[in-house]
Write a protein that holds these residues in place. Sequence first.
Motif, PDB file in Angstrom:
ATOM      1  N   GLY A  79       0.902  -1.179  -0.172  1.00 51.32           N
ATOM      2  CA  GLY A  79       0.008  -0.138  -0.013  1.00 51.32           C
ATOM      3  C   GLY A  79       1.008   1.122   0.171  1.00 51.32           C
ATOM      4  N   ARG A  80       0.258   2.246  -0.118  1.00 50.62           N
ATOM      5  CA  ARG A  80       1.430   3.601  -0.126  1.00 50.62           C
ATOM      6  C   ARG A  80       0.518   4.622   0.949  1.00 50.62           C
ATOM      7  NH1 ARG A  80      -2.672   6.205  -0.632  1.00 50.62           N
ATOM      8  NH2 ARG A  80      -3.761   6.716  -2.494  1.00 50.62           N
ATOM      9  N   VAL A  81       1.310   5.562   1.272  1.00 52.90           N
ATOM     10  CA  VAL A  81       0.937   6.845   2.001  1.00 52.90           C
ATOM     11  C   VAL A  81       1.367   7.832   1.012  1.00 52.90           C
ATOM     12  CG1 VAL A  81       1.379   8.505   3.870  1.00 52.90           C
ATOM     13  CG2 VAL A  81       0.583   6.119   4.302  1.00 52.90           C
TER      14      VAL A  81
ATOM     15  N   GLY B 159       0.834  16.142  -2.565  1.00 47.93           N
ATOM     16  CA  GLY B 159       0.745  16.199  -4.019  1.00 47.93           C
ATOM     17  C   GLY B 159      -0.618  15.365  -4.110  1.00 47.93           C
ATOM     18  N   GLU B 160      -1.746  16.031  -3.504  1.00 48.10           N
ATOM     19  CA  GLU B 160      -3.069  15.212  -3.484  1.00 48.10           C
ATOM     20  C   GLU B 160      -4.169  15.759  -4.728  1.00 48.10           C
ATOM     21  OE1 GLU B 160      -3.337  12.268  -2.349  1.00 48.10           O
ATOM     22  OE2 GLU B 160      -3.132  12.982  -0.282  1.00 48.10           O
ATOM     23  N   HIS B 161      -4.623  14.766  -5.335  1.00 49.70           N
ATOM     24  CA  HIS B 161      -5.317  14.957  -6.770  1.00 49.70           C
ATOM     25  C   HIS B 161      -4.528  15.969  -7.823  1.00 49.70           C
ATOM     26  CE1 HIS B 161      -8.773  13.312  -4.873  1.00 49.70           C
ATOM     27  NE2 HIS B 161      -8.462  13.992  -3.776  1.00 49.70           N
ATOM     28  N   THR B 162      -3.540  15.546  -7.788  1.00 53.61           N
ATOM     29  CA  THR B 162      -2.433  16.323  -8.797  1.00 53.61           C
ATOM     30  C   THR B 162      -2.067  15.264  -9.862  1.00 53.61           C
ATOM     31  OG1 THR B 162      -0.681  15.827  -7.317  1.00 53.61           O
ATOM     32  CG2 THR B 162      -1.300  18.128  -7.419  1.00 53.61           C
ATOM     33  N   ASP B 163      -2.183  14.207  -9.398  1.00 53.57           N
ATOM     34  CA  ASP B 163      -1.789  12.895 -10.558  1.00 53.57           C
ATOM     35  C   ASP B 163      -2.531  13.067 -11.757  1.00 53.57           C
ATOM     36  OD1 ASP B 163      -3.797  11.542  -9.366  1.00 53.57           O
ATOM     37  OD2 ASP B 163      -2.829   9.721  -8.846  1.00 53.57           O
ATOM     38  N   TYR B 164      -3.937  12.874 -11.793  1.00 57.75           N
ATOM     39  CA  TYR B 164      -4.694  12.813 -13.006  1.00 57.75           C
ATOM     40  C   TYR B 164      -4.827  14.191 -13.526  1.00 57.75           C
ATOM     41  CZ  TYR B 164      -8.157  14.029  -9.455  1.00 57.75           C
ATOM     42  OH  TYR B 164      -8.822  14.638  -8.549  1.00 57.75           O
ATOM     43  N   ASN B 165      -4.109  15.320 -12.871  1.00 49.93           N
ATOM     44  CA  ASN B 165      -4.116  16.598 -13.541  1.00 49.93           C
ATOM     45  C   ASN B 165      -2.764  16.852 -14.156  1.00 49.93           C
ATOM     46  OD1 ASN B 165      -6.668  17.840 -13.182  1.00 49.93           O
ATOM     47  ND2 ASN B 165      -6.185  17.461 -11.012  1.00 49.93           N
TER      48      ASN B 165
ATOM     49  N   HIS C 276     -11.714   6.695 -12.055  1.00 49.42           N
ATOM     50  CA  HIS C 276     -10.789   7.510 -12.390  1.00 49.42           C
ATOM     51  C   HIS C 276      -9.844   8.097 -11.889  1.00 49.42           C
ATOM     52  CE1 HIS C 276     -14.233   8.710 -15.491  1.00 49.42           C
ATOM     53  NE2 HIS C 276     -13.786   7.309 -15.805  1.00 49.42           N
ATOM     54  N   CYS C 277      -8.900   7.079 -11.589  1.00 49.42           N
ATOM     55  CA  CYS C 277      -7.530   7.487 -10.635  1.00 49.42           C
ATOM     56  C   CYS C 277      -6.721   7.902 -11.623  1.00 49.42           C
ATOM     57  CB  CYS C 277      -7.378   6.027  -9.833  1.00 49.42           C
ATOM     58  SG  CYS C 277      -7.072   4.846 -11.051  1.00 49.42           S
ATOM     59  N   GLY C 278      -5.453   8.445 -10.838  1.00 49.59           N
ATOM     60  CA  GLY C 278      -4.293   8.768 -11.578  1.00 49.59           C
ATOM     61  C   GLY C 278      -3.388   7.569 -11.552  1.00 49.59           C
ATOM     62  N   VAL C 279      -1.989   7.772 -11.917  1.00 50.02           N
ATOM     63  CA  VAL C 279      -1.210   6.864 -11.846  1.00 50.02           C
ATOM     64  C   VAL C 279      -0.340   6.573 -10.707  1.00 50.02           C
ATOM     65  CG1 VAL C 279      -0.783   6.965 -14.451  1.00 50.02           C
ATOM     66  CG2 VAL C 279       0.599   8.353 -13.107  1.00 50.02           C
ATOM     67  N   MET C 280      -0.396   7.502  -9.640  1.00 50.10           N
ATOM     68  CA  MET C 280       0.350   7.268  -8.468  1.00 50.10           C
ATOM     69  C   MET C 280       0.429   5.946  -7.800  1.00 50.10           C
ATOM     70  SD  MET C 280       0.078   9.356  -4.852  1.00 50.10           S
ATOM     71  CE  MET C 280      -1.864   9.782  -4.712  1.00 50.10           C
ATOM     72  N   ASP C 281      -0.850   5.594  -7.372  1.00 41.36           N
ATOM     73  CA  ASP C 281      -0.641   4.163  -6.743  1.00 41.36           C
ATOM     74  C   ASP C 281      -0.087   3.302  -7.241  1.00 41.36           C
ATOM     75  OD1 ASP C 281      -2.327   6.264  -5.240  1.00 41.36           O
ATOM     76  OD2 ASP C 281      -4.029   5.004  -5.339  1.00 41.36           O
ATOM     77  N   GLN C 282      -0.163   2.849  -8.470  1.00 36.63           N
ATOM     78  CA  GLN C 282       0.484   1.649  -9.216  1.00 36.63           C
ATOM     79  C   GLN C 282       1.752   1.856  -9.461  1.00 36.63           C
ATOM     80  OE1 GLN C 282      -2.401   3.563 -10.296  1.00 36.63           O
ATOM     81  NE2 GLN C 282      -3.991   2.287  -9.997  1.00 36.63           N
TER      82      GLN C 282
ATOM     83  N   ALA D 113     -16.868  10.246  -5.972  1.00 37.17           N
ATOM     84  CA  ALA D 113     -16.666  11.741  -5.805  1.00 37.17           C
ATOM     85  C   ALA D 113     -15.341  11.966  -6.432  1.00 37.17           C
ATOM     86  CB  ALA D 113     -16.228  11.706  -4.155  1.00 37.17           C
ATOM     87  N   LEU D 114     -14.481  10.862  -6.456  1.00 33.22           N
ATOM     88  CA  LEU D 114     -13.480  11.118  -7.335  1.00 33.22           C
ATOM     89  C   LEU D 114     -13.463  11.190  -8.949  1.00 33.22           C
ATOM     90  CD1 LEU D 114     -10.034  10.775  -7.087  1.00 33.22           C
ATOM     91  CD2 LEU D 114     -10.228   8.616  -7.307  1.00 33.22           C
ATOM     92  N   ASN D 115     -14.418  10.575  -9.391  1.00 38.68           N
ATOM     93  CA  ASN D 115     -14.859  10.808 -10.708  1.00 38.68           C
ATOM     94  C   ASN D 115     -15.628  12.211 -10.915  1.00 38.68           C
ATOM     95  OD1 ASN D 115     -14.124   8.068 -10.953  1.00 38.68           O
ATOM     96  ND2 ASN D 115     -15.994   7.267 -11.687  1.00 38.68           N
TER      97      ASN D 115
ATOM     98  N   THR E 260      -4.390  11.866   3.576  1.00 38.14           N
ATOM     99  CA  THR E 260      -3.402  11.166   2.781  1.00 38.14           C
ATOM    100  C   THR E 260      -4.380  10.430   1.731  1.00 38.14           C
ATOM    101  OG1 THR E 260      -1.567   9.885   2.269  1.00 38.14           O
ATOM    102  CG2 THR E 260      -2.801   9.422   4.184  1.00 38.14           C
ATOM    103  N   GLY E 261      -4.266  10.243   0.551  1.00 35.17           N
ATOM    104  CA  GLY E 261      -5.224   9.557  -0.491  1.00 35.17           C
ATOM    105  C   GLY E 261      -6.216  10.340  -1.038  1.00 35.17           C
ATOM    106  N   ALA E 262      -7.189   9.766  -1.595  1.00 34.47           N
ATOM    107  CA  ALA E 262      -8.418  10.614  -2.236  1.00 34.47           C
ATOM    108  C   ALA E 262      -9.141  11.401  -0.960  1.00 34.47           C
ATOM    109  CB  ALA E 262      -9.421   9.435  -2.759  1.00 34.47           C
ATOM    110  N   GLY E 263      -9.235  10.834   0.243  1.00 35.97           N
ATOM    111  CA  GLY E 263      -9.879  11.615   1.322  1.00 35.97           C
ATOM    112  C   GLY E 263     -11.385  11.458   1.368  1.00 35.97           C
TER     113      GLY E 263
HETATM  114  C1  GLA Z   1      -6.715   8.206  -5.076  1.00 39.52           C
HETATM  115  C2  GLA Z   1      -6.473   7.590  -6.850  1.00 39.52           C
HETATM  116  C3  GLA Z   1      -4.922   8.468  -6.915  1.00 39.52           C
HETATM  117  C4  GLA Z   1      -4.896   9.945  -6.580  1.00 39.52           C
HETATM  118  C5  GLA Z   1      -5.322  10.261  -5.023  1.00 39.52           C
HETATM  119  C6  GLA Z   1      -5.571  11.536  -4.797  1.00 39.52           C
HETATM  120  O1  GLA Z   1      -6.004   7.443  -4.235  1.00 39.52           O
HETATM  121  O2  GLA Z   1      -6.370   6.332  -6.735  1.00 39.52           O
HETATM  122  O3  GLA Z   1      -4.461   8.304  -8.309  1.00 39.52           O
HETATM  123  O4  GLA Z   1      -5.535  10.382  -7.598  1.00 39.52           O
HETATM  124  O5  GLA Z   1      -6.865   9.274  -5.091  1.00 39.52           O
HETATM  125  O6  GLA Z   1      -4.407  12.226  -4.847  1.00 39.52           O
END
Ligand code: GLA
Length: 379
Positions: free
Chosen positions: A23-25, A29-35, A162-168, A213-215, A326-329
């Motif tokens: 997992g990750r913390v 840089g929150e909600h910046t990855d998909y932007n 609709h997540c970004g690429v951070m977590d993977q 909410a993320l979408n 930390t994370g989506a919120g």
């Molecule tokens: C979720 C998404 C991540 C990122 C965060 C917010 O965890 O999976 O890609 O967008 O929200 O920073």
Amino acid sequence: MKASALFRATFGVAPQAAASAPGRVNLIGEHTDYNGGPVLPIAIQARTTVAVGPADAGVLEIVSSRDGSLARIRYTTAFPPGWAAYVAGVMRELAALGAAPAGGGARVAVAGDVPVGAGLASSAALTVAGAKALAALAGARLVPRQFAGVAFRAEHDHVGVHCGVMDQTVAALAKPSHALLIECASGEARHIPFRGRLLLVDTGVRHALVAGALNERRAECEAAVTQLRLELPELDWLAAWPAMRVARLKRALPEPLRSRAVHVVEETARTRLAAELLARGRLKRFGELLYESHESCRRLYQCSAPELDLVVAAAKRAGALGARLTGAGWGGAVLVLVDRRCEARAVVAIRRAFARAYGREPAFSVVKASGGMRKESVR
Ligand code: GLA
């Protein structure tokens, strides 16, 4: 039960390959990855392990230590509901690369200790570990970035989050004792030593609608980019809007797009500065940026929750170096950056304030920057 033991107990034979991912913390840089902006996560000790073996063509037989029930799915014709969808998405993506097990069938057993719904990217731990184990079963060789790509597309294109690429990316590339600065528009990644002491405070709040909410936020960001292109025709990503021109951005956008966009642009600048401060060991100033980031998530991006705000406020009053969701919120956990002098005081203060407000205690743990995906023994 461990994944390989679960595999044996369920299928009566030994698995042929196994892999795990963390997992990750996200430090900042929150909600910046998909932007198209930067993120700065660490991998944590909690991991998900996936053990695999062959099955009939086109069939996934999957079991998880969480519910113990076995599902048998023809995933090429019917897409499964629930967590099995993530594994089915991984299979489809591996197949597209010619890296899926023969006939596209597999038996899969999943076990691990990454809490689900706590904002710690349990789904990426599952997809990255699954991709690594299934590719090993197929005898396919992929580089870490390809695993991150397979896992991202499984969640984004197939499951529809609709997540970004951070977590993977961090699950695939992390190094122990380092944070990973990922510039999400270019894919450039840099390991930065992380020596801070981090507490994770899980509020226990689970927002069932995080994906929705993320979408919605993502759609708002896309709408903001469309409007901002009238000002700056070549704008590719929201995070690429120049930080010096925030006043112009504010004039160009109505609410709530204005608040969302200001968060993204300022969080982008904050994250790059934070990475520099971390590289130079300036933890105090780094911690201040964590508080600023939380405030921006709360006020502008509106992805916080009262329980998260309370933990951050209590940490600040107790003298913690920094704290933020930390994370989506919308629930989940708060990270608290401490030093030896304030740690005990911060824990007591947070526990007391939380108990007073909600009549229960949040869960505390110490997180260490850990390594990314790896093969596991099948014994
Ligand atoms: C979720 C998404 C991540 C990122 C965060 C917010 O965890 O999976 O890609 O967008 O929200 O920073």
